[in-house]
Design a protein around this motif. Structure first.
Motif, PDB file in Angstrom:
ATOM      1  N   ARG A  78      36.791  33.610  35.455  1.00 24.91           N
ATOM      2  CA  ARG A  78      35.638  32.741  35.693  1.00 24.91           C
ATOM      3  C   ARG A  78      35.226  32.750  37.164  1.00 24.91           C
ATOM      4  O   ARG A  78      34.054  32.862  37.494  1.00 24.91           O
ATOM      5  N   ARG A  79      36.201  32.629  38.050  1.00 27.98           N
ATOM      6  CA  ARG A  79      35.918  32.565  39.483  1.00 27.98           C
ATOM      7  C   ARG A  79      35.233  33.844  39.970  1.00 27.98           C
ATOM      8  O   ARG A  79      34.254  33.780  40.714  1.00 27.98           O
ATOM      9  N   THR A  80      35.715  34.999  39.527  1.00 23.71           N
ATOM     10  CA  THR A  80      35.142  36.275  39.953  1.00 23.71           C
ATOM     11  C   THR A  80      33.722  36.438  39.422  1.00 23.71           C
ATOM     12  O   THR A  80      32.823  36.850  40.158  1.00 23.71           O
ATOM     13  N   SER A  91      31.339  34.070  41.211  1.00 19.37           N
ATOM     14  CA  SER A  91      31.023  34.578  42.547  1.00 19.37           C
ATOM     15  C   SER A  91      29.935  35.643  42.476  1.00 19.37           C
ATOM     16  O   SER A  91      28.985  35.643  43.267  1.00 19.37           O
TER      17      SER A  91
END
Length: 121
Positions: A108-110, A113
């Protein structure tokens, strides 16, 4: 609500990507290959497409070339998703119309971003 499409021949990848995108407030659809993805784009053009490289019937590059020729086919932001950091393959995808590259598996974070960098999150 923003619309996203996940194009991958792996059902597991589609489910994981869909869950992440829906958690980021995207209305999301799936396609198992480039042919199905083109049909879906004719029905409703997404704002963002997560695209696999190797798929049956029509691969990611074939899909990209066909997408970019469609009416409004230049609008979606396309994130080419690959399992290898192969520079030649990435360069070919970018020449065909990809906007960015994301190495699989992603989280999710990648993905957030990458979408934020495109102004989509």
């Amino acid at each position: 609500m923003k619309h996203a499409m996940v194009v991958d021949d792996s059902g597991v990848i589609r489910k994981v990507a869909r869950a992440i995108l829906e958690g980021l407030a995207f209305d999301t659809c799936e396609a198992e290959d480039g042919v199905a993805a083109l049909f879906a784009c004719e029905q409703r053009m997404p704002e963002v497409i997560l695209l696999d490289w190797n798929m049956p019937q029509m691969d990611g590059v074939g899909f990209l070339r066909a997408l970019r020729k469609m009416p409004n086919g230049g609008a979606p932001r396309v994130i080419y998703c690959g399992i290898e950091n192969d520079r030649a393959q990435i360069a070919e995808a970018m020449r065909a119309g990809a906007d960015a590259f994301l190495l699989k598996p992603f989280d999710r974070r990648t993905l957030l971003s990458k979408l934020s960098g495109m102004g989509l999150a």
